[in-house]
Design an enzyme around this catalytic site. Structure first.
Site, mmCIF file in Angstrom:
data_model
loop_
_atom_site.group_PDB
_atom_site.id
_atom_site.type_symbol
_atom_site.label_atom_id
_atom_site.label_comp_id
_atom_site.label_asym_id
_atom_site.label_seq_id
_atom_site.Cartn_x
_atom_site.Cartn_y
_atom_site.Cartn_z
ATOM 1 N NE ARG A 231 -10.584 -10.256 -1.893
ATOM 2 C CZ ARG A 231 -10.948 -9.335 -2.788
ATOM 3 N NH1 ARG A 231 -11.239 -9.701 -4.025
ATOM 4 N NH2 ARG A 231 -11.015 -8.073 -2.447
ATOM 5 C CE LYS B 220 -3.678 -2.119 2.801
ATOM 6 N NZ LYS B 220 -4.813 -1.923 1.876
#
Length: 492
Positions: free
Chosen positions: A341, A267
């Site tokens: 996920r 990020k």
């Protein structure tokens, strides 16, 4: 903090030994009211002179008001006494008091209040007065210890609602505490210790699995995310058995990424500190179990927390790697920053062993959900209409709102790949939906819903901090499924 409620007129409440008194005043006061007291007279004069507008959230503040024992008196307009308006009024009233040393707060509800509105007021005052202290060298602790509610009409529903509000506040604040902690004070091991501390008593069980046990289970997707982290992963299994063993449990799965760098798909540095909040789903599960321990409803609940950091070590999983999940399905990891996920899918497979009546996963999963819904509503994803309706109703009742998103099969097309059974990301379009479609592949053996709380789990900017959502939504849902009404928690 303790809540209590009593049936009393305002003329009596003003003689109580309180540090402060909040009077909630509707836009349309009861014209038949015969109450004569200094506060009612003051409000009427202020309205007539245009100094107090009867608009939701407007406040009128006094200090040392003649005829009242409380040092501080705050009158706050509640509009039509709707739950959302009362929350606004309560927040505004506390803002006028936050610099005062208030230990015992009185709250008088002018007019007819619903149980839901009372609960909203209690939740709002608890939220507004919360103070984080854990990592401060000289913290300022919350002074507020007691809130006594009064109204001209009080019934059993009000008392039940307030008892639930006290337990919910304890759960929400525990969720805030763990989400607010920096990552070095909220490692997977520390989360596991917190779970063990909560899960005490005859109705609770807690099991903590480490890397060896997780490997034996074949959780290849979860382990892939943890490969780059020096902190060892933990898979936390909490159980609350409040009903017969024949009753199928509700399973809550909380994403527990205690810090998310994005892994190799790193990020940007700006605001990366907020990735300590990436375990807010896990924190909400802890909060729910705290509230369950307070209320002891007749229901069975399982909490699953896959906890790890997502770090860019030399051993970290790489874009293009293919891993095998606990379900046996292979996954091509195209983006290591779509790690939530990957840990959730193995937990969803693990949930099958409980033969659940429903499974709800809670995760700060996608920035796309923030773009779609902002910080007002959590995203709700499910193909089960009944479960969707129940969760939406619970959110409405709790003031912890969600919004149902589409789950058309066509959204899964982008997850197709030549090199595995499924890819972990699709394109940018409908990113929150394609993430949910990925999870749905692993949740076909039971009714399932996914709550994306990326926009609602914390606030940024000057008010930066965890919200404790969706603990209230989840508890309202669980209480609606319980066999009998919950018992009132013990006073602290």
């Amino acid at each position: 903090m303790n809540f209590e409620i009593q049936k009393r007129a305002l003329s009596r409440v003003i003689r109580d030994d309180l540090d402060a008194l909040i009077v909630f005043w509707p836009s349309q006061p009861d014209a038949t009211s015969t109450e004569k007291d200094p506060i009612s007279t003051l409000v009427q004069q202020a309205v007539q002179k245009g100094d107090f507008e009867l608009k939701t959230g407007s406040v009128l503040s006094t200090y040392g008001q003649a005829g009242t024992k409380a040092r501080h008196v705050i009158v706050a307009c509640t509009g039509e006494n709707k739950a959302t308006q009362i929350r606004i009024a309560a927040t505004a009233a506390w803002a006028a008091l936050k610099s005062a040393k208030v230990k015992h707060l009185g709250v008088y509800a002018h007019g007819q209040w619903s149980a839901n509105s009372l609960q909203s007021a209690a939740a709002a005052l608890a939220d507004a007065s919360y103070i984080y202290t854990t990592t401060l060298s000289k913290p300022s602790y919350r002074s507020l210890k007691q809130i006594t509610f009064s109204a001209s009409e009080v019934n059993a529903a009000h008392k039940t609602a307030l008892a639930q509000a006290q337990a919910l506040s304890a759960g929400v604040e525990l969720a805030k505490e763990w989400a607010n902690r920096p990552a070095n004070h909220a490692t997977p091991t520390m989360l596991a210790q917190a779970a063990q501390a909560i899960a005490k008593g005859a109705a609770f069980k807690c099991e903590v699995l480490g890397p060896k046990e997780v490997a034996k289970l074949g959780m290849g997707s979860f382990m892939a995310v943890a490969r780059g982290a020096a902190e060892p992963l933990r898979f936390i299994v909490m159980r609350y058995n409040g009903a017969s063993s024949t009753q199928a449990p509700v399973v809550l799965v909380g994403k527990g990424i205690t810090f998310d760098t994005g892994g190799i798909s790193m990020k940007p540095a700006a605001e990366m500190d907020e990735m300590k909040y990436d375990m807010s789903g896990a924190a909400s599960v802890l909060g729910v179990f705290k509230a369950l321990g307070e209320l002891k409803p007749e229901i069975n609940v399982v909490g699953l927390i896959p906890a790890t950091e997502n770090m860019p070590d030399g051993l970290a999983v790489k874009p293009g790697d293919v891993v095998t999940s606990m379900s046996g399905q292979t996954i091509e990891i195209l983006n290591t920053d779509a790690e939530g996920r990957l840990v959730l899918c193995d937990a969803l497979t693990y949930a099958e062993r409980f033969k659940p009546q429903a499974v709800i996963d809670i995760a700060t999963l996608t920035g796309a959900c923030v773009i779609a819904l902002g910080g007002v509503r959590s995203g709700l994803f499910t193909s089960d209409d009944e479960l969707a309706q129940q969760l939406q109703q619970a959110g409405d009742n709790a003031g912890d709102l969600c919004w149902r998103m589409p789950m058309d099969d066509e959204y899964a097309e982008g997850l197709k790949t030549r090199f595995a059974d499924v890819a972990n990301v699709a394109g940018r379009q409908a990113g929150s939906v394609t993430a949910a479609k990925f999870l749905q592949r692993f949740a076909k053996k039971y009714p399932w819903a996914h709550l994306d709380i990326a926009g609602t789990a914390w606030r940024s900017g000057a008010a930066k901090g965890a919200t404790g959502r969706p603990v209230a939504l989840l508890m309202h849902y669980l209480l609606s499924k319980a066999s009998t009404p919950a018992r009132a928690p013990r006073r602290r």
